[in-house]
Design an enzyme around this catalytic site. Sequence first.
Site, PDB file in Angstrom:
ATOM      1  N   TYR A 157      42.878  -7.785   0.435  1.00  0.00           N
ATOM      2  CA  TYR A 157      43.924  -6.760   0.482  1.00  0.00           C
ATOM      3  C   TYR A 157      45.280  -7.356   0.113  1.00  0.00           C
ATOM      4  O   TYR A 157      46.166  -6.673  -0.359  1.00  0.00           O
ATOM      5  CB  TYR A 157      44.059  -6.187   1.894  1.00  0.00           C
ATOM      6  CG  TYR A 157      43.053  -5.125   2.251  1.00  0.00           C
ATOM      7  CD1 TYR A 157      42.548  -4.260   1.290  1.00  0.00           C
ATOM      8  CD2 TYR A 157      42.631  -4.967   3.567  1.00  0.00           C
ATOM      9  CE1 TYR A 157      41.638  -3.282   1.630  1.00  0.00           C
ATOM     10  CE2 TYR A 157      41.725  -3.992   3.917  1.00  0.00           C
ATOM     11  CZ  TYR A 157      41.231  -3.150   2.941  1.00  0.00           C
ATOM     12  OH  TYR A 157      40.340  -2.191   3.291  1.00  0.00           O
ATOM     13  N   CYS A 158      45.434  -8.633   0.431  1.00  0.00           N
ATOM     14  CA  CYS A 158      46.750  -9.259   0.312  1.00  0.00           C
ATOM     15  C   CYS A 158      46.958  -9.957  -1.023  1.00  0.00           C
ATOM     16  O   CYS A 158      48.101 -10.196  -1.419  1.00  0.00           O
ATOM     17  CB  CYS A 158      46.938 -10.272   1.443  1.00  0.00           C
ATOM     18  SG  CYS A 158      46.904  -9.480   3.050  1.00  0.00           S
TER      19      CYS A 158
END
Length: 302
Positions: A157-158
């Site tokens: 996600y990051c």
Amino acid sequence: MIDLKGKTAIVTGAAVGLGNAYAVALAKEGVNLAVCDVRPEIGKVGRDLENIGVQCEAREGDVSDPDFVRRFVDDTKSIFGRIDILVNNAGVWGASVADDDMEKSLTDYENIVGTNLKGEFLFGRAVIPIMIEQGTGGDIINVATDHMVTCGTPHFYCEGNSECPHKEDIHGIGNAGDGPRPTGGGDAMDLYDASKWALNGFLYGWAKALTDKNIRVNALCMGATDSYMLRSFHDFDPSEEEVSQWMRAEDNAQVMIGILREGRHGRNAQNHQFCMGRTVALEPPISQLYVLEEDVRIGGPK
Ligand SMILES: NC(=O)c1ccc[n+]([C@@H]2O[C@H](COP(=O)([O-])OP(=O)(O)OC[C@H]3O[C@@H](n4cnc5c(N)ncnc54)[C@H](O)[C@@H]3O)[C@@H](O)[C@H]2O)c1
């Protein structure tokens, strides 16, 4: 690899979710089961497990109740003659924050710490002397959380996300979000995280005390895995995209079976991490972690 057929396992919190997947996976390996849960449907779960072809004793009860734990463990030993595996799975989550009022906090504490920590403690204290007396070794699996080792947000996600508060590109390869991230699941998780981190005391303390008895202790530290608990975070109406990203309890259970099948020289005293977006598989053994005496190595095959 050893054959698990004919062994006896206790699985706590086996009515739904991960505990149910652990019990089903063990039954498919031919392991006889004693399962418990606060949910009354545990009786039907027991019959379903017997239909897989093993013996099963199913009891309704609360893992934080010392009398229930004592009776259940002693009855398991009487019925099956032995206890080889303990899967300390029963767990609850509830939002708790630093400035909650005292009354709510005490109720939360009893519920969250009572189940997640006291429950595992009581089962350990009841089962371990039985395993030692049997003299044939054993396995304890404590179910923890990925919050032990990451901030809980999956890495993918990051990556490339400039909003990630931990966006330092430590490897210098242009991957924002690759930097070190604090552990823990967020500000509404103080009691949950405290109850799970405390399990390290049992992981390392028990492993040190029990290595020479051939009793291994390992912990499972999974990220978001499809279960009743995870669905409750999404008001039981998660999007298809969310569900597709979650891990499956069945895959998680297969990793547990992998740890058990390694037998007495397998991984020991290890927090096994499963991250969303990565293959759910056993991590390499931690090597060279010595306890008690120089010749006793935990964490990897001798
Ligand atoms: N699902 C996830 O994403 C996830 C992630 C990290 C860790 N975990 C951990 O995995 C374990 C299982 O979680 P899950 O997601 O399957 O939850 P779940 O709510 O789906 O299932 C938990 C089971 O434990 C039972 N239980 C709860 N309190 C109990 C008590 N006091 N005595 C007896 N039984 C009790 C519940 O009735 C239920 O059947 C928990 O320890 C949880 O903290 C889950």
